[in-house]
Design a protein around this motif. Structure first.
Motif, PDB file in Angstrom:
ATOM      1  N   VAL A 189      16.081  -8.118  -1.279  1.00  0.00           N
ATOM      2  CA  VAL A 189      17.279  -8.632  -0.602  1.00  0.00           C
ATOM      3  C   VAL A 189      18.255  -7.491  -0.331  1.00  0.00           C
ATOM      4  CG1 VAL A 189      19.311 -10.109  -0.875  1.00  0.00           C
ATOM      5  CG2 VAL A 189      17.044 -10.961  -1.511  1.00  0.00           C
ATOM      6  N   ALA A 190      18.446  -6.618  -1.313  1.00  0.00           N
ATOM      7  CA  ALA A 190      19.373  -5.499  -1.150  1.00  0.00           C
ATOM      8  C   ALA A 190      18.884  -4.526  -0.089  1.00  0.00           C
ATOM      9  CB  ALA A 190      19.553  -4.774  -2.486  1.00  0.00           C
ATOM     10  N   ARG A 191      17.591  -4.259  -0.055  1.00  0.00           N
ATOM     11  CA  ARG A 191      17.047  -3.344   0.955  1.00  0.00           C
ATOM     12  C   ARG A 191      17.203  -3.926   2.353  1.00  0.00           C
ATOM     13  NH1 ARG A 191      16.638   1.715   2.449  1.00  0.00           N
ATOM     14  NH2 ARG A 191      14.729   2.185   3.619  1.00  0.00           N
TER      15      ARG A 191
ATOM     16  N   ARG B  61       6.856   2.937   1.915  1.00  0.00           N
ATOM     17  CA  ARG B  61       7.852   3.321   0.912  1.00  0.00           C
ATOM     18  C   ARG B  61       9.254   3.342   1.506  1.00  0.00           C
ATOM     19  NH1 ARG B  61       7.129   4.872  -4.191  1.00  0.00           N
ATOM     20  NH2 ARG B  61       4.978   5.073  -4.941  1.00  0.00           N
ATOM     21  N   TRP B  62       9.399   3.833   2.741  1.00  0.00           N
ATOM     22  CA  TRP B  62      10.729   3.848   3.348  1.00  0.00           C
ATOM     23  C   TRP B  62      11.219   2.432   3.637  1.00  0.00           C
ATOM     24  CZ3 TRP B  62      12.770   2.230   8.051  1.00  0.00           C
ATOM     25  CH2 TRP B  62      14.105   2.594   8.283  1.00  0.00           C
ATOM     26  N   VAL B  63      10.336   1.572   4.122  1.00  0.00           N
ATOM     27  CA  VAL B  63      10.746   0.212   4.471  1.00  0.00           C
ATOM     28  C   VAL B  63      11.074  -0.591   3.215  1.00  0.00           C
ATOM     29  CG1 VAL B  63      10.074  -1.959   5.544  1.00  0.00           C
ATOM     30  CG2 VAL B  63       9.435   0.203   6.618  1.00  0.00           C
ATOM     31  N   ALA B  64      10.156  -0.651   2.269  1.00  0.00           N
ATOM     32  CA  ALA B  64      10.313  -1.529   1.104  1.00  0.00           C
ATOM     33  C   ALA B  64      11.270  -0.971   0.057  1.00  0.00           C
ATOM     34  CB  ALA B  64       8.961  -1.806   0.468  1.00  0.00           C
ATOM     35  N   GLY B  65      11.449   0.350   0.038  1.00  0.00           N
ATOM     36  CA  GLY B  65      12.300   0.961  -0.970  1.00  0.00           C
ATOM     37  C   GLY B  65      11.535   1.249  -2.248  1.00  0.00           C
ATOM     38  N   GLU B  66      12.069   2.123  -3.056  1.00  0.00           N
ATOM     39  CA  GLU B  66      11.345   2.612  -4.230  1.00  0.00           C
ATOM     40  C   GLU B  66      11.240   1.586  -5.350  1.00  0.00           C
ATOM     41  OE1 GLU B  66       9.589   5.421  -4.448  1.00  0.00           O
ATOM     42  OE2 GLU B  66      10.079   5.598  -2.325  1.00  0.00           O
TER      43      GLU B  66
ATOM     44  N   GLN C  20       0.853  -1.194   0.000  1.00  0.00           N
ATOM     45  CA  GLN C  20       0.000   0.000   0.000  1.00  0.00           C
ATOM     46  C   GLN C  20       0.887   1.242   0.000  1.00  0.00           C
ATOM     47  OE1 GLN C  20      -1.170   2.687   1.939  1.00  0.00           O
ATOM     48  NE2 GLN C  20      -3.027   2.982   0.736  1.00  0.00           N
ATOM     49  N   ASP C  21       0.521   2.217  -0.792  1.00  0.00           N
ATOM     50  CA  ASP C  21       1.397   3.365  -1.032  1.00  0.00           C
ATOM     51  C   ASP C  21       1.250   4.409   0.072  1.00  0.00           C
ATOM     52  OD1 ASP C  21       3.072   5.212  -2.103  1.00  0.00           O
ATOM     53  OD2 ASP C  21       1.977   5.502  -3.972  1.00  0.00           O
ATOM     54  N   ASN C  22       2.174   4.394   1.010  1.00  0.00           N
ATOM     55  CA  ASN C  22       2.245   5.423   2.048  1.00  0.00           C
ATOM     56  C   ASN C  22       3.692   5.584   2.478  1.00  0.00           C
ATOM     57  OD1 ASN C  22       2.749   3.635   4.501  1.00  0.00           O
ATOM     58  ND2 ASN C  22       0.819   2.760   3.759  1.00  0.00           N
ATOM     59  N   HIS C  23       3.972   6.657   3.232  1.00  0.00           N
ATOM     60  CA  HIS C  23       5.374   6.934   3.557  1.00  0.00           C
ATOM     61  C   HIS C  23       5.987   5.914   4.496  1.00  0.00           C
ATOM     62  CE1 HIS C  23       3.255   9.989   6.400  1.00  0.00           C
ATOM     63  NE2 HIS C  23       3.369   8.845   7.028  1.00  0.00           N
ATOM     64  N   PHE C  24       5.182   5.200   5.262  1.00  0.00           N
ATOM     65  CA  PHE C  24       5.729   4.136   6.105  1.00  0.00           C
ATOM     66  C   PHE C  24       6.283   3.013   5.222  1.00  0.00           C
ATOM     67  CE2 PHE C  24       2.273   5.871   8.869  1.00  0.00           C
ATOM     68  CZ  PHE C  24       3.090   6.416   9.851  1.00  0.00           C
TER      69      PHE C  24
END
Length: 214
Positions: free
Chosen positions: A203-205, A165-170, A159-163
């Motif tokens: 994996v990289a994130r 996006r930061w965790v999963a990466g762009e 789900q697209d939110n700032h929480f």
């Protein structure tokens, strides 16, 4: 607590930003959750047998079945078309609870509700061998289940939110609502090898931010 605590721990940059509106920045430390890395050597595909699942032929959702976790939107979007794979939705569902009943009513025959599963051997296999992990949480900072999905090398749809996006990466895939997600499913479920770069990105994130050592 923010005013009187000796020191404050935030689990996400956005939580830290919120706390900075209440107290000095030097009283706050941001520490997210961690997760173990999983490879095929770490996980037994036989753990899927009791659920009649085939590696790579299902998607996984692990969340409390509450509106804030977008379970209804996920199930509805998946169920709009025949997908040729399964959606496995973990969690305790009570048909007497209207939201839970609505989720089940929206589900096609390709959606499976195995209940809440706490056995690590099974949950690790569900993450590692899923075609993608679908994460509908809208609030809450860094979510441990999302971090664990990154550690398992899942292709992430969140789900697209700032929480998130930061965790999963762009490089993860993001959706706003059921219509958006249905379109994503239409495109992604036929992607095959195209999913590999998204798994690599997870994996990289995980390595960059969410190992236990970090």
């Amino acid at each position: 607590a923010a005013w009187s605590g000796t020191h404050l721990i935030a689990d996400h940059p956005q939580i830290a930003a919120r706390l900075r509106t209440l107290t000095r920045a030097d009283r706050i430390t941001m520490i997210p959750y961690g997760a173990d890395a999983l490879t095929d050597e770490d996980v037994d595909p036989a753990a899927l047998a009791a659920l009649a699942l085939v590696p790579g032929e299902f998607l996984t959702v692990i969340a409390r079945p509450e509106p804030e976790n977008s379970i209804l939107e996920i199930v509805s979007a998946f169920s709009r078309s025949r997908r040729g794979c399964r959606l496995v939705v973990l969690g305790n569902f009570d048909d007497n609870y209207p939201y839970h009943a609505a989720v089940k009513a929206a589900a096609s025959g390709e959606v499976t509700f195995p209940g809440a599963i706490y056995e690590h051997r099974v949950v690790n296999a569900l993450r590692r061998y899923s075609r993608a992990y679908v994460h509908g949480h809208r609030v809450g900072g860094t979510n441990p289940s999302l971090v664990e999905a990154l550690g398992a090398g899942c292709a992430v749809i969140a789900q697209d939110n700032h929480f998130n996006r930061w965790v999963a990466g762009e490089r993860a895939q993001f959706f706003r609502g059921a219509d958006d997600l249905a379109t994503l499913f239409d495109r992604l479920l036929d992607a095959g090898p195209v999913l590999s770069p998204w798994r690599d990105a997870s994996v990289a994130r995980h390595r960059a931010r969410f190992t236990w050592e970090r």
